[in-house]
Scaffold this active site. Structure first.
Site, short mmCIF file in Angstrom:
data_model
loop_
_atom_site.label_atom_id
_atom_site.label_comp_id
_atom_site.label_asym_id
_atom_site.label_seq_id
_atom_site.Cartn_x
_atom_site.Cartn_y
_atom_site.Cartn_z
N HIS A 12 -8.48 18.70 33.08
CA HIS A 12 -7.79 17.53 32.50
C HIS A 12 -6.94 16.78 33.52
O HIS A 12 -6.40 15.72 33.22
CB HIS A 12 -6.96 17.93 31.27
CG HIS A 12 -5.70 18.69 31.52
ND1 HIS A 12 -4.46 18.15 31.27
CD2 HIS A 12 -5.47 19.93 31.98
CE1 HIS A 12 -3.52 19.06 31.55
NE2 HIS A 12 -4.11 20.14 31.98
N GLY B 9 -5.88 25.61 34.05
CA GLY B 9 -5.18 25.86 35.30
C GLY B 9 -4.23 27.04 35.23
O GLY B 9 -4.15 27.85 36.16
N CYS C 286 5.19 20.46 31.29
CA CYS C 286 5.47 21.76 30.66
C CYS C 286 6.96 21.92 30.41
O CYS C 286 7.39 22.76 29.66
CB CYS C 286 4.98 22.89 31.55
SG CYS C 286 3.38 22.54 32.19
C1 LIG Z 1 0.31 22.06 39.82
C2 LIG Z 1 -0.05 22.51 38.44
N1 LIG Z 1 -0.33 23.80 38.23
C3 LIG Z 1 -0.69 24.26 37.02
C4 LIG Z 1 -0.77 23.42 35.93
C5 LIG Z 1 -1.21 23.97 34.60
O1 LIG Z 1 -2.54 23.61 34.36
P1 LIG Z 1 -3.16 23.62 32.88
O2 LIG Z 1 -2.43 22.53 32.13
O3 LIG Z 1 -4.61 23.31 33.04
O4 LIG Z 1 -2.93 24.97 32.31
C6 LIG Z 1 -0.45 22.07 36.10
C7 LIG Z 1 -0.45 21.16 34.93
O5 LIG Z 1 0.54 20.48 34.67
C8 LIG Z 1 -0.10 21.59 37.39
O6 LIG Z 1 0.20 20.30 37.60
#
Ligand SMILES: Cc1ncc(COP(=O)(O)O)c(C=O)c1O
Length: 388
Positions: free
Chosen positions: A206, A69, A330
């Site tokens: 995921h 993502g 994150c």
């Molecule tokens: C709204 C949103 N954007 C972006 C991401 C990042 O995605 P990825 O973990 O696949 O890099 C997340 C993951 O927590 C998310 O919830």
């Protein structure tokens, strides 16, 4: 036994998808190779593309596979901005909202710091709802200067769903590209890319019980972007790099199951979240359900607790073998207030006192009851040991 209530951070891989993935990884050959091994990898990849396109409501040629993502968001934001500004130097403004995930906010702030982009943040209400009247007025005044609007489909921290069609309708009047981070929303709310009017949309495996490290950017056929990676010219030259055919196959399977099971999932999780909300509000004074009455995803319950810091509460719950989070995974481990709650006008103390509980099809009522049993003492201890 440990209880997992952090589905929004990463949904446990579906056993059927795991079996598909394990089998697919046995396939030998680079999908770009011309020999028969390569051709069978290529066939697997193209089948996955077709299947994912069906789940998302787009053409197969609009699916660009990525490694997740965050990469999809970066590709859309930087790529569309650079492209639009190269076509018309007057378009230097990016419009978004400060409730976005950092995978959107950070590339935008990077473009502001390093590429001279101007950024305008759409205000949000105290329930996390975008002020679309502000957007309409802003575009009426400065629409010709806007290169890109990026608005998430649903918020990963508090669960609020945005009205994407309203945003694309406003943008269309000024010929502005719109990207949506649908990473939290896909699989939880009905999404049809074609009907959305979007130029680009990010999704990630995921978050729908697929493997970590696989994602896609859905890019409308008419949309152009400047690629971030240069190399073999794979994925319509938008994303060079050997394609992950097995990951794509597992993602397509997970997405298909998520869409097919959505109604059942939403009915199940809505009942659990109603129980959670009622249980928390009745047992704990000073608890606040963050999104109030805003339209939201059914599996998300996000609270603030007056008088405590969430890291202490998370620690205590983890000791009781309950896995939850303070918001975005994150940011876990980083002691800073939720930027989402701050954007909603909450104080630093409130934005430091969040708890996000997210459930899925496998979550049982007994697990929610156990959480509700453990929570009051954990909150009381956190309030005395780790106050704001
Ligand atoms: C709204 C949103 N954007 C972006 C991401 C990042 O995605 P990825 O973990 O696949 O890099 C997340 C993951 O927590 C998310 O919830």
């Amino acid at each position: 036994m440990s209880i997992y209530l952090d589905y929004a951070a990463s949904e446990p891989i579906n056993p059927e998808v795991l079996a598909t993935y394990a089998e697919a990884m046995k396939t030998v050959g680079n999908p770009s190779a011309t020999h028969s091994f390569g051709q069978s990898s290529r066939m697997m990849l193209e089948d996955a593309r077709e299947q994912l396109a069906l789940a998302v409501g787009c053409d197969r040629s609009e699916v660009i596979f990525t490694a997740g993502g965050t990469e999809s968001d970066n590709l859309a934001i930087k790529g569309l901005f650079w492209q639009k500004r190269a076509e018309n130097a007057a378009r230097n403004v990016i419009v978004s909202a400060y409730v976005e995930h950092h995978a959107v906010i950070d590339p935008i702030e990077w473009l502001a710091a390093h590429e001279g982009a101007e950024v305008a943040w759409i205000p949000v209400s105290d329930e996390g709802v975008l002020d679309l009247l502000w957007l309409e007025n802003f575009l009426a005044a400065r629409g010709a200067e806007v290169a890109l609007i990026s608005v998430m489909w649903a918020n990963n921290e508090i669960g609020v769903i945005n009205d994407i069609n309203a945003v694309t309708a406003l943008a269309a009047k000024h010929d502005i590209a719109v990207h949506s981070d649908a990473i939290a929303g896909f699989g939880h709310v009905p999404i049809n890319f074609k009907a959305s009017g979007l130029s680009a949309m990010s999704i990630s495996a995921h978050k729908v019980a697929g493997p970590v490290g696989v994602g896609a950017l859905i890019l409308a056929r008419a949309a152009k972007l400047t690629p971030l990676t240069h190399g073999g010219g794979q994925e319509r030259s938008m994303r060079s790099g050997t394609m992950n055919a097995a990951g794509a196959k597992a993602f397509a399977h997970a997405a298909t199951l998520a869409v097919a099971n959505m109604q059942r999932h939403n009915a199940h999780t809505q009942a659990l979240v109603e129980k959670l909300r009622a249980g928390v509000e009745s047992a704990i004074a000073g608890a606040r359900f963050s999104r109030g009455s805003a339209v939201a995803m059914t599996h998300n319950a996000h609270f603030t607790f007056e008088g405590l810091k969430s890291d202490g509460l998370l620690f205590l719950l983890d000791q009781a073998e309950i896995a939850v989070s303070a918001g975005s995974a994150c940011q876990a481990g980083v002691d800073r207030p939720s930027h989402v709650l701050l954007a909603m006008g909450r104080t630093e103390d409130e934005a430091n006192s969040c708890l996000r509980v997210t459930v899925g099809l496998q979550t049982t009522e007994a697990e929610v009851e156990r959480f509700l049993e453990v929570l009051p003492a954990a909150v009381a201890t956190a309030r005395s040991a780790n106050p704001t």
